[in-house]
Design an enzyme around this catalytic site. Structure first.
Site, PDB file in Angstrom:
ATOM      1  N   PHE A 152       0.804  -1.219   0.000  1.00 45.27           N
ATOM      2  CA  PHE A 152       0.000   0.000   0.000  1.00 45.27           C
ATOM      3  C   PHE A 152       0.838   1.271   0.000  1.00 45.27           C
ATOM      4  O   PHE A 152       0.370   2.322  -0.431  1.00 45.27           O
ATOM      5  CB  PHE A 152      -0.930   0.022   1.225  1.00 45.27           C
ATOM      6  CG  PHE A 152      -0.244   0.330   2.529  1.00 45.27           C
ATOM      7  CD1 PHE A 152       0.034   1.637   2.912  1.00 45.27           C
ATOM      8  CD2 PHE A 152       0.148  -0.692   3.387  1.00 45.27           C
ATOM      9  CE1 PHE A 152       0.681   1.917   4.113  1.00 45.27           C
ATOM     10  CE2 PHE A 152       0.781  -0.425   4.591  1.00 45.27           C
ATOM     11  CZ  PHE A 152       1.054   0.885   4.949  1.00 45.27           C
ATOM     12  N   LYS A 176      -1.193  -7.944  -8.619  1.00 45.43           N
ATOM     13  CA  LYS A 176      -2.149  -7.886  -7.515  1.00 45.43           C
ATOM     14  C   LYS A 176      -1.715  -6.734  -6.614  1.00 45.43           C
ATOM     15  O   LYS A 176      -0.830  -6.877  -5.776  1.00 45.43           O
ATOM     16  CB  LYS A 176      -2.162  -9.207  -6.738  1.00 45.43           C
ATOM     17  CG  LYS A 176      -3.494  -9.521  -6.014  1.00 45.43           C
ATOM     18  CD  LYS A 176      -3.938  -8.497  -4.988  1.00 45.43           C
ATOM     19  CE  LYS A 176      -3.125  -8.576  -3.725  1.00 45.43           C
ATOM     20  NZ  LYS A 176      -3.642  -7.610  -2.663  1.00 45.43           N
ATOM     21  N   GLU A 179      -5.052  -3.818  -1.711  1.00 45.66           N
ATOM     22  CA  GLU A 179      -6.485  -3.543  -1.713  1.00 45.66           C
ATOM     23  C   GLU A 179      -6.819  -2.242  -0.993  1.00 45.66           C
ATOM     24  O   GLU A 179      -7.955  -1.757  -1.064  1.00 45.66           O
ATOM     25  CB  GLU A 179      -7.242  -4.707  -1.068  1.00 45.66           C
ATOM     26  CG  GLU A 179      -7.001  -4.919   0.413  1.00 45.66           C
ATOM     27  CD  GLU A 179      -5.756  -5.720   0.734  1.00 45.66           C
ATOM     28  OE1 GLU A 179      -5.631  -6.175   1.890  1.00 45.66           O
ATOM     29  OE2 GLU A 179      -4.895  -5.893  -0.169  1.00 45.66           O
ATOM     30  N   SER A 229       5.884  -6.745   4.060  1.00 44.36           N
ATOM     31  CA  SER A 229       6.448  -7.023   5.376  1.00 44.36           C
ATOM     32  C   SER A 229       7.251  -8.328   5.366  1.00 44.36           C
ATOM     33  O   SER A 229       7.047  -9.201   4.512  1.00 44.36           O
ATOM     34  CB  SER A 229       5.336  -7.115   6.415  1.00 44.36           C
ATOM     35  OG  SER A 229       4.551  -8.276   6.205  1.00 44.36           O
ATOM     36  N   CYS A 284       9.660   1.390   3.675  1.00 50.77           N
ATOM     37  CA  CYS A 284      10.600   0.362   4.113  1.00 50.77           C
ATOM     38  C   CYS A 284      12.017   0.908   4.176  1.00 50.77           C
ATOM     39  O   CYS A 284      12.896   0.280   4.764  1.00 50.77           O
ATOM     40  CB  CYS A 284      10.540  -0.857   3.196  1.00 50.77           C
ATOM     41  SG  CYS A 284      11.202  -0.574   1.543  1.00 50.77           S
ATOM     42  N   GLU A 385       9.468  -3.462  13.466  1.00 50.68           N
ATOM     43  CA  GLU A 385       9.261  -2.479  12.404  1.00 50.68           C
ATOM     44  C   GLU A 385       7.928  -1.778  12.676  1.00 50.68           C
ATOM     45  O   GLU A 385       6.863  -2.367  12.536  1.00 50.68           O
ATOM     46  CB  GLU A 385       9.233  -3.149  11.025  1.00 50.68           C
ATOM     47  CG  GLU A 385       9.065  -2.128   9.904  1.00 50.68           C
ATOM     48  CD  GLU A 385       8.953  -2.758   8.527  1.00 50.68           C
ATOM     49  OE1 GLU A 385       9.363  -2.125   7.543  1.00 50.68           O
ATOM     50  OE2 GLU A 385       8.437  -3.900   8.434  1.00 50.68           O
TER      51      GLU A 385
END
Length: 500
Positions: A152, A176, A179, A229, A284, A385
């Site tokens: 995202f 993909k 969402e 992640s 990240c 994290e």
């Protein structure tokens, strides 16, 4: 009553309505209101997208490099013309400020530009006369149907790290996207079709774990790229390899910024603010730990705190905002919990951003910035994290202590050193155990023609993303040994062939 917009799939070069009957909410993080819904793909819908990609590969994989690059050049032109529109979609669904969203689009376009030069990147090698009248050539060919699963936090850039290079190499692609903010990737696909990309070469399936698992299991998908992640990256790698796929899975991080006593502390403080709180810390490559060496800690923390308190937080579409909201209410609350637990576990809370709200946007997913000092290495705020606007400061007496601290982290994505000492910087870049290193650069994301990727628990798979590693990932090598005999050659020799 206003009908809620539904975000669809993209298959065979056109939008396709979802048929599964399952949908996910898409929020405006600045208001907290659900403004759209996204169709979740069923297994059958993923299969339809893969079948479209498989059929398209028959001709696209044999297309000329000239045709591919002509389309990519046109695509780059369209992206440039629509970059403000794409950034607006990112801001509306992710929440990041518009200038940051524009930067995301620009960095994604770097990989499109790299893909435009694929004719040079795919040049093979030839060795002549390796034996009498024998030549050996090495070439690279596409894999077939490949897939990408993207996060995202960069809904346009990370997809552009994948599919432009993959299709330039002759593959077809199934994406993909997240969402949580799916509209940007759909617009990227629309523009690709407008640029002339044939039907089926790029397909998008919206969805959740059902779509992800089918991608990982589908026998016609040859390779999977993932950014997200660490726990999910591990899952992606194991499941993809189990089903015989090539995989590159980029995981999470806990990036350290080492500040030596000779550093320009004003520059270090400025860059710590930028790297820790930009995009609300949902990167990240964000700096989440500053390691202050020697006796500079108090002064450095003071300078960071002074700057942190002045940051303007508000809706991403407000030009005055420097930082927007977080992606969801649940994530906002989880990030805030780390500040409370850090205090309980022995850290000093210098700036507390919890409980923050924006007037007129009280239901938005806003969180102020937090600064923690003297954070114990056992604290959750150091170990996990956080993926939010929380910066931890730890202290080290010497460079050697600092480098041991950084290298003991289970992550190894990115790191940085701030110093005026060239010898110390050179030593650091060789000794630190991380895949991307900055010297007086806090977020060392490589340019498009170098590859992005970390070490340790930040990368699962052998190859990094984009750059030369990306081209290697999306192609397979073939070596061809050729001899055209002279008409006078002949005879039988059953011995093992040798180079002579």
């Amino acid at each position: 009553m206003r009908t809620m917009k539904t975000i669809t799939h993209w298959i065979d070069g056109k939008p396709v309505e979802g048929t599964s009957g399952r949908f996910g909410p898409v929020y405006n993080p600045a208001t907290g209101a659900q403004e759209k819904q996204v169709a979740f793909a069923s297994v059958d819908e993923v299969d339809t997208a893969v079948a479209s990609a498989r059929a398209a590969f028959e001709s696209w994989g044999e297309s000329s490099l000239a045709r591919r690059t002509a389309i990519l050049f046109k695509y780059r032109e369209l992206l440039d013309a629509h970059r403000d529109e794409i950034a607006g979609l990112i801001t509306a669904e992710h929440g990041k400020v518009h200038s940051d969203a524009l930067g995301e689009v620009a960095r994604g376009m770097e990989i499109v530009e790299l893909a435009c030069g694929i004719s040079v990147q795919l040049k093979g090698e030839l060795s002549t006369q390796v034996s009498s009248r024998v030549d050996v050539a090495s070439i690279r060919q596409p894999l077939g149907v490949v897939a990408g699963i993207t996060p995202f936090n960069f809904p346009a850039m990370v997809p552009m790290w994948m599919f432009p290079l993959a299709i330039a190499c002759g593959n077809t692609f199934v994406l993909k996207p997240s969402e949580k903010d799916p509209s940007a990737s759909l617009r990227l696909a629309e523009l690709a079709t407008e640029a002339g990309l044939p039907e089926g070469v790029l397909n998008i399936v919206q969805g959740d774990k059902t779509a992800v698992d089918r991608i990982l299991e589908h026998p016609d998908i040859e390779a999977v790229s993932f950014v997200g992640s660490t726990p999910i990256a591990k899952y992606i790698q194991l499941k993809a390899v189990e089903h015989g796929k090539r995989v590159q899975a980029l995981g999470g991080a806990k990036n350290h910024m080492l500040v030596l006593p000779d550093a320009d502390l004003d520059l270090a403080a400025d860059q710590a603010i930028n790297a820790a709180y930009g995009s609300a810390g949902e990167r990240c490559m964000a700096v989440s730990v500053v390691v202050a060496v020697g006796d500079i800690g108090d002064e450095l923390v003071g300078k960071i705190a002074e700057r942190a308190k002045k940051l303007r937080i508000g809706p991403g579409d407000d030009p005055a905002s420097e930082m927007g909201p977080l992606i969801t209410r649940e994530h906002r609350d989880k990030v805030a919990s780390y500040v409370a637990s850090a205090a309980e576990q022995g850290a000093e809370v210098v700036v507390d951003g919890t409980g923050f709200s924006v007037e007129g946007h009280e239901d938005g997913f806003f969180l102020g910035v937090s600064l923690l000092d003297r954070v114990p290495l056992t604290a959750d705020a150091y170990q996990d994290e956080i993926f939010g606007p929380v910066l931890a400061v730890v202290r080290a007496e010497t460079y050697d202590e600092a480098i041991r601290l950084i290298n003991s982290s289970r992550w190894g994505n990115g790191t940085a050193i701030f110093t005026r000492d060239g010898g110390a910087a050179r030593r650091f870049q060789l000794e630190v155990k991380a895949g991307m290193v900055g010297v007086n650069v806090p977020i060392p994301v490589p340019v498009g023609y170098h590859s992005f990727g970390g070490w340790k628990d930040s990368l699962f798979g052998d190859l990094h993303i984009y750059g030369n590693d990306g081209i290697a990932f999306y192609t397979q090598g073939k070596v061809i040994t050729t001899r055209w005999p002279d008409p006078s050659d002949g005879g039988i020799n059953l011995g093992f062939p040798s180079n002579s």
